[in-house]
Design a protein around this motif. Structure first.
Motif, PDB file in Angstrom:
ATOM      1  N   LEU A 105       0.847  -1.183   0.000  1.00 38.97           N
ATOM      2  CA  LEU A 105       0.000   0.000   0.000  1.00 38.97           C
ATOM      3  C   LEU A 105       0.890   1.244   0.000  1.00 38.97           C
ATOM      4  N   GLU A 106       1.004   1.877  -1.156  1.00 36.75           N
ATOM      5  CA  GLU A 106       1.937   2.999  -1.309  1.00 36.75           C
ATOM      6  C   GLU A 106       1.533   4.229  -0.490  1.00 36.75           C
ATOM      7  N   VAL A 107       0.246   4.364  -0.185  1.00 40.86           N
ATOM      8  CA  VAL A 107      -0.204   5.537   0.550  1.00 40.86           C
ATOM      9  C   VAL A 107       0.383   5.576   1.963  1.00 40.86           C
ATOM     10  N   VAL A 108       0.813   4.421   2.469  1.00 39.44           N
ATOM     11  CA  VAL A 108       1.473   4.364   3.785  1.00 39.44           C
ATOM     12  C   VAL A 108       2.922   3.880   3.641  1.00 39.44           C
ATOM     13  N   GLY A 109       3.527   4.196   2.517  1.00 42.22           N
ATOM     14  CA  GLY A 109       4.947   3.942   2.344  1.00 42.22           C
ATOM     15  C   GLY A 109       5.321   2.615   1.723  1.00 42.22           C
ATOM     16  N   GLY A 110       4.397   1.662   1.658  1.00 41.69           N
ATOM     17  CA  GLY A 110       4.707   0.369   1.077  1.00 41.69           C
ATOM     18  C   GLY A 110       5.831  -0.332   1.825  1.00 41.69           C
TER      19      GLY A 110
END
Length: 280
Positions: A105-110
């Motif tokens: 999940l890129e929105v939380v840094g991945g």
């Protein structure tokens, strides 16, 4: 208080919270090997709310904890249709799926992780752990604790007594998930960084070991198990590279002697009997 001692006590506080998250479903006869996944929900939830929306810690932690509990409630109904080793496998897979979601999940840094701006100091973490212990002690004196014992001992008899076996099991599972999310939220806020790799299967397995070693028969067992697994390796530092071998050997010998765990119901009964005999 030295920085070293503070760091050890902070780790102990998180281990205590995680142990009680496992203890609740285990008290109903359910082995949850996905507790790390619910901790991840709490951690990322609190991190996202404080970072992106500027929520205060007092607002973010309860919401993140409730989100973990809600996921546990929704997933608990289908997952708890399984039993025994199949339930353990199902919860293990559930924990892996949750961690994989946050990992991608890129929105939380991945995979790179997620940095927080809010910070929870050591004494806030201590207070959170003490609060969890007090809540567990309160629950142990309620009718809900009797329901948990009845469902774990004999689900058929409990059902005949009018207890909703599935309802109690799901409630214990969801409450355990909520406690795990609570601990995960404070973990993220204390260390100011969260990454999905931390919430792996080893975290879940070690947490289960805290409860099994301390004893799942009483509410004090998880506390004792978490304290032992956190403090004993530190006390064995004199053994240098052999300390973990000594620690593992002690666990093997202890579990061979007391497979029911460190603190049991019979142990408390013995204390009460001796105190009654000693009193005039």
């Amino acid at each position: 208080m030295s920085g070293y001692l503070t760091g050890v006590l902070v780790v102990l506080a998180f281990n205590v919270i995680a142990a009680y998250a496992v203890y609740l479903p285990m008290a109903a006869g359910q082995l949850n090997l996905g507790i790390a996944g619910f901790m991840a929900i709490g951690a990322y939830g609190a991190a996202f709310l404080t970072n992106e929306y500027g929520w205060s810690m007092l607002a973010a932690v309860p919401v993140a904890s409730a989100a973990a509990g809600l996921v546990g409630l929704v997933i608990g109904f289908p997952v708890l249709r399984t039993h025994g080793i199949y339930l353990a496998l199902a919860t293990f897979a559930l924990g892996q799926v949750i961690a994989a979601v946050f990992l991608n999940l890129e929105v939380v840094g991945g995979a790179a992780g997620y940095t927080l701006s809010a910070y929870a100091g050591p004494y806030v973490v201590f207070a959170a752990a003490i609060g969890v212990v007090l809540v567990m002690l309160y629950l142990s004196r309620t009718r809900f604790a009797l329901y948990l014992t009845a469902v774990k001992s004999d689900p058929t008899v409990a059902d005949l007594m009018g207890i909703s076996v599935r309802g109690v099991q799901v409630a214990a599972f969801a409450l355990g998930a909520m406690v795990a999310g609570f601990g995960g939220a404070f973990y993220a806020l204390h260390y100011n960084f969260v990454e999905a790799q931390h919430f792996n299967v080893l975290l879940s397995v070690f947490t289960v070991l805290y409860v099994l070693f301390g004893g799942a028969q009483t509410v004090w067992g998880p506390l004792a198990g978490a304290m032992f697994f956190t403090l004993a390796p530190e006390a064995l530092r004199f053994g240098e590279q052999w300390r973990y071998a000594i620690f593992a050997l002690f666990i093997i010998l202890f579990m061979a002697i007391r497979p029911q765990g460190l603190i049991t119901t019979s142990l408390f009964q013995g204390f009460r009997r001796r105190s009654n005999e000693a009193s005039p």
